[in-house]
Each structure stands twice: as C-alpha cells, then as structure tokens.
Design a protein around this motif. Structure first.
Motif, PDB file in Angstrom:
ATOM      1  N   VAL A  95       0.708  -1.082  -0.213  1.00 53.14           N
ATOM      2  CA  VAL A  95      -0.018  -0.107  -0.022  1.00 53.14           C
ATOM      3  C   VAL A  95       0.745   1.285   0.062  1.00 53.14           C
ATOM      4  CG1 VAL A  95      -1.511   1.310   1.445  1.00 53.14           C
ATOM      5  CG2 VAL A  95      -2.000  -1.175   1.290  1.00 53.14           C
ATOM      6  N   ASN A  96       2.077   1.286   1.114  1.00 52.99           N
ATOM      7  CA  ASN A  96       2.866   2.393   0.964  1.00 52.99           C
ATOM      8  C   ASN A  96       3.492   2.583  -0.260  1.00 52.99           C
ATOM      9  OD1 ASN A  96       2.002   2.850   3.663  1.00 52.99           O
ATOM     10  ND2 ASN A  96       3.320   1.790   4.595  1.00 52.99           N
ATOM     11  N   ARG A  97       3.940   1.684  -0.994  1.00 50.17           N
ATOM     12  CA  ARG A  97       4.658   1.660  -2.385  1.00 50.17           C
ATOM     13  C   ARG A  97       3.621   2.243  -3.315  1.00 50.17           C
ATOM     14  NH1 ARG A  97       7.794  -2.993  -5.525  1.00 50.17           N
ATOM     15  NH2 ARG A  97       5.503  -3.754  -5.737  1.00 50.17           N
ATOM     16  N   GLY A  98       2.544   1.708  -3.076  1.00 53.12           N
ATOM     17  CA  GLY A  98       1.322   2.129  -4.137  1.00 53.12           C
ATOM     18  C   GLY A  98       1.088   3.842  -4.095  1.00 53.12           C
ATOM     19  N   ILE A  99       1.063   4.060  -2.908  1.00 57.91           N
ATOM     20  CA  ILE A  99       0.742   5.582  -2.553  1.00 57.91           C
ATOM     21  C   ILE A  99       1.793   6.355  -3.266  1.00 57.91           C
ATOM     22  CG2 ILE A  99       1.161   7.381  -0.832  1.00 57.91           C
ATOM     23  CD1 ILE A  99      -0.447   5.352   1.142  1.00 57.91           C
ATOM     24  N   LEU A 100       3.228   5.771  -2.944  1.00 52.90           N
ATOM     25  CA  LEU A 100       4.445   6.636  -3.828  1.00 52.90           C
ATOM     26  C   LEU A 100       4.363   6.639  -5.123  1.00 52.90           C
ATOM     27  CD1 LEU A 100       7.271   5.335  -1.569  1.00 52.90           C
ATOM     28  CD2 LEU A 100       6.081   7.813  -1.436  1.00 52.90           C
ATOM     29  N   TYR A 101       3.810   5.277  -5.875  1.00 53.00           N
ATOM     30  CA  TYR A 101       3.572   5.349  -7.200  1.00 53.00           C
ATOM     31  C   TYR A 101       2.628   6.483  -7.801  1.00 53.00           C
ATOM     32  CZ  TYR A 101       6.576   1.118  -8.202  1.00 53.00           C
ATOM     33  OH  TYR A 101       7.575   0.157  -8.755  1.00 53.00           O
ATOM     34  N   MET A 102       1.315   6.342  -6.801  1.00 52.15           N
ATOM     35  CA  MET A 102       0.285   7.265  -7.315  1.00 52.15           C
ATOM     36  C   MET A 102       0.800   8.858  -7.328  1.00 52.15           C
ATOM     37  SD  MET A 102      -3.615   6.744  -5.792  1.00 52.15           S
ATOM     38  CE  MET A 102      -3.114   7.156  -4.148  1.00 52.15           C
ATOM     39  N   ARG A 103       1.606   9.090  -6.424  1.00 56.45           N
ATOM     40  CA  ARG A 103       2.348  10.576  -6.132  1.00 56.45           C
ATOM     41  C   ARG A 103       2.897  10.689  -7.415  1.00 56.45           C
ATOM     42  NH1 ARG A 103       3.691  10.313   0.012  1.00 56.45           N
ATOM     43  NH2 ARG A 103       1.744  10.730   0.803  1.00 56.45           N
ATOM     44  N   LYS A 104       3.687   9.643  -7.953  1.00 55.52           N
ATOM     45  CA  LYS A 104       4.516   9.929  -9.163  1.00 55.52           C
ATOM     46  C   LYS A 104       3.901   9.864 -10.408  1.00 55.52           C
ATOM     47  CE  LYS A 104       8.771   7.986 -11.060  1.00 55.52           C
ATOM     48  NZ  LYS A 104       9.618   6.748 -10.861  1.00 55.52           N
ATOM     49  N   GLY A 105       2.381   9.507 -10.335  1.00 51.20           N
ATOM     50  CA  GLY A 105       1.677   9.356 -11.507  1.00 51.20           C
ATOM     51  C   GLY A 105       1.833   8.190 -12.171  1.00 51.20           C
ATOM     52  N   GLU A 106       2.225   7.178 -11.527  1.00 56.49           N
ATOM     53  CA  GLU A 106       2.302   5.886 -12.192  1.00 56.49           C
ATOM     54  C   GLU A 106       1.148   4.956 -11.586  1.00 56.49           C
ATOM     55  OE1 GLU A 106       6.110   3.917 -12.109  1.00 56.49           O
ATOM     56  OE2 GLU A 106       7.265   5.921 -12.720  1.00 56.49           O
ATOM     57  N   ALA A 155       0.544   1.551  -9.271  1.00 52.15           N
ATOM     58  CA  ALA A 155      -0.061   1.753  -7.947  1.00 52.15           C
ATOM     59  C   ALA A 155      -1.343   0.937  -7.712  1.00 52.15           C
ATOM     60  CB  ALA A 155      -0.523   3.289  -7.694  1.00 52.15           C
ATOM     61  N   SER A 156      -2.172   0.818  -8.856  1.00 52.10           N
ATOM     62  CA  SER A 156      -3.000  -0.154  -8.681  1.00 52.10           C
ATOM     63  C   SER A 156      -2.695  -1.437  -8.456  1.00 52.10           C
ATOM     64  CB  SER A 156      -3.918   0.132 -10.266  1.00 52.10           C
ATOM     65  OG  SER A 156      -4.502   1.132 -10.002  1.00 52.10           O
ATOM     66  N   ALA A 157      -1.671  -2.095  -9.267  1.00 49.96           N
ATOM     67  CA  ALA A 157      -1.197  -3.356  -9.133  1.00 49.96           C
ATOM     68  C   ALA A 157      -0.757  -3.443  -7.617  1.00 49.96           C
ATOM     69  CB  ALA A 157       0.035  -3.481 -10.047  1.00 49.96           C
ATOM     70  N   ASP A 158      -0.054  -2.593  -7.073  1.00 51.19           N
ATOM     71  CA  ASP A 158       0.219  -2.770  -5.639  1.00 51.19           C
ATOM     72  C   ASP A 158      -0.952  -2.875  -4.593  1.00 51.19           C
ATOM     73  OD1 ASP A 158       3.008  -2.778  -5.974  1.00 51.19           O
ATOM     74  OD2 ASP A 158       3.585  -1.020  -5.202  1.00 51.19           O
ATOM     75  N   TYR A 159      -1.915  -2.098  -5.168  1.00 45.75           N
ATOM     76  CA  TYR A 159      -2.977  -2.165  -4.227  1.00 45.75           C
ATOM     77  C   TYR A 159      -3.843  -3.634  -4.182  1.00 45.75           C
ATOM     78  CZ  TYR A 159      -2.268   2.922  -3.695  1.00 45.75           C
ATOM     79  OH  TYR A 159      -1.819   3.878  -3.719  1.00 45.75           O
ATOM     80  N   ASP A 160      -3.953  -3.971  -5.549  1.00 44.41           N
ATOM     81  CA  ASP A 160      -4.421  -5.133  -5.840  1.00 44.41           C
ATOM     82  C   ASP A 160      -3.820  -6.508  -5.113  1.00 44.41           C
ATOM     83  OD1 ASP A 160      -6.680  -6.568  -7.282  1.00 44.41           O
ATOM     84  OD2 ASP A 160      -4.898  -7.179  -8.679  1.00 44.41           O
ATOM     85  N   ASN A 171      -7.108   3.620  -1.399  1.00 43.52           N
ATOM     86  CA  ASN A 171      -6.210   4.120  -2.281  1.00 43.52           C
ATOM     87  C   ASN A 171      -6.071   3.362  -3.690  1.00 43.52           C
ATOM     88  OD1 ASN A 171      -4.030   5.747  -0.816  1.00 43.52           O
ATOM     89  ND2 ASN A 171      -4.018   3.958   0.553  1.00 43.52           N
ATOM     90  N   TYR A 172      -6.703   2.347  -3.862  1.00 45.88           N
ATOM     91  CA  TYR A 172      -7.198   1.686  -4.918  1.00 45.88           C
ATOM     92  C   TYR A 172      -8.114   2.473  -5.834  1.00 45.88           C
ATOM     93  CZ  TYR A 172      -7.481  -2.288  -8.359  1.00 45.88           C
ATOM     94  OH  TYR A 172      -7.603  -3.198  -9.525  1.00 45.88           O
ATOM     95  N   GLY A 173      -9.313   2.750  -5.089  1.00 51.96           N
ATOM     96  CA  GLY A 173     -10.220   3.685  -5.636  1.00 51.96           C
ATOM     97  C   GLY A 173      -9.580   5.131  -6.182  1.00 51.96           C
ATOM     98  N   ALA A 174      -8.962   5.623  -5.138  1.00 52.91           N
ATOM     99  CA  ALA A 174      -8.216   6.995  -5.635  1.00 52.91           C
ATOM    100  C   ALA A 174      -7.362   6.745  -7.313  1.00 52.91           C
ATOM    101  CB  ALA A 174      -7.301   7.469  -4.709  1.00 52.91           C
ATOM    102  N   SER A 175      -6.647   5.659  -7.243  1.00 56.99           N
ATOM    103  CA  SER A 175      -5.873   5.283  -8.475  1.00 56.99           C
ATOM    104  C   SER A 175      -6.783   5.189  -9.448  1.00 56.99           C
ATOM    105  CB  SER A 175      -4.910   4.247  -8.038  1.00 56.99           C
ATOM    106  OG  SER A 175      -4.068   4.028  -9.115  1.00 56.99           O
TER     107      SER A 175
END
Length: 186
Positions: free
Chosen positions: A71-82, A86-91, A106-110
């Motif tokens: 989840v935390n790495r997904g947040i970083l990917y999301m902030r980076k625009g990837e 991010a979705s793959a990490d949340y999944d 977070n998945y919903g946000a992505s």
C-alpha cells in the motif's frame, strides 16, 4: 414538502482523491519502516523511495507488513503519476489481506485518476463497508468524486457532506461541496 435538486456550479471536475491519510504503519526497523516514512511524510514517489519499498518486499516480512508495504509503495507510485503500478500494488495488498480498507481507499483513488469510474465505485463501496475505518472520510470523498463524474450530483453532494461530518474543515471536501448549490426542482 418541497423537493430540491443539486446543480453543479463549475464544470470539469479536476480534483481527485487524496491518499494522504491512508498510509499503513509498519513496526520495527528496516526498509519497510523507511517505506512507510516516505509515504507518510509526503515523498513524491522518488526513485530511491520506491526502490526502498521494493527492497523491503524482497525481505522476510510478516503478512501484515508486506500488505502495508505494498500500500505504501502504491501511494508513492500514485504520487509519481504511475497509476497502473499503484493499482497493481493495491490489488496485491488486497490479495494478501482482503479486509485491508486502506488498500481499497487508495485503489479507488488510483482508479479515479485513471478515469475508471465504475471500478472505482465498486472498490470504494467495499471500503465503505468498514464503518470504523479512519480512512472513511477519504472513501466518502473519493466516492463523491466518482458520483460527480457520473453526473450523480445528489449522491456526490451527500457523500461530500458525510465526509465533512467526519472531518469538518477538510479542504478537499469543502472545495467539492462548495461547487454545488441547492436549487428548487421544477
């Protein structure tokens, strides 16, 4: 009894969901803790922060810490625009811990950022089943954004109000709700 409808004041919804309150704490020492620190303190998805999280996932983590690190790495990917990463990490986090509300929020946000509104709505509805989550305001706000995009303005307004009831003075929700006016129907 007089009925009302909501009218959108501004066109073009550009605000999207915040993940700033949905990091997951990792205890102890090591890369997983550093990954949490990066996500909790606003790192914008730097290469080194993401690398630290990835290295943590290669270490022997508990199931909880592995899901939290995803989840935390997904947040970083999301902030980076990837968003796809991010979705793959949340999944992956959800696959490990299906009850992990923060992963759904977070998945919903992505998904919103990817304009996958139907999938986002489904994901956020799962998150909102957890009525005790500290991320409920974010889930409600995110769902309000989805509803707004789907021209479901009454529902968007209702969710934004519910988010504000839980977190008064929260700027993103105030900004969203401020875009509406109640107008007599007819």
């Amino acid at each position: 009894m007089k009925t009302y409808r909501l009218a959108l004041l501004a066109l073009g919804m550009t605000a999207f969901a915040s993940a700033s309150h949905a990091q997951l704490v990792v205890h102890g020492k090591g890369d997983a803790v550093l990954c949490y620190e990066y996500s909790a303190h606003g790192n914008n998805g730097s290469r080194s922060a993401i690398k630290t999280c990835s290295e943590a996932l290669d270490q022997n983590l508990t199931l909880n810490d592995e899901a939290a690190t995803l989840v935390n790495r997904g947040i970083l990917y999301m902030r980076k625009g990837e968003q796809a990463l991010a979705s793959a990490d949340y999944d992956a986090a959800i696959a490990l811990k299906p009850e992990l509300t923060e992963a759904y929020v977070n998945y919903g946000a992505s998904l919103i950022r990817q304009k996958k509104y139907d999938e986002a709505l489904e994901t956020l509805n799962i998150a909102l089943k957890d009525t005790e989550s500290s991320t409920r305001p974010e889930a409600l706000y995110n769902r309000a954004v989805v509803m707004d995009q789907k021209d479901m303005f009454n529902e968007a307004y209702r969710d934004a109000k519910a988010a504000l009831a839980l977190r008064p003075d929260w700027k993103p929700a105030l900004d969203l709700i401020g875009r509406y006016e109640i107008a007599p129907s007819g």
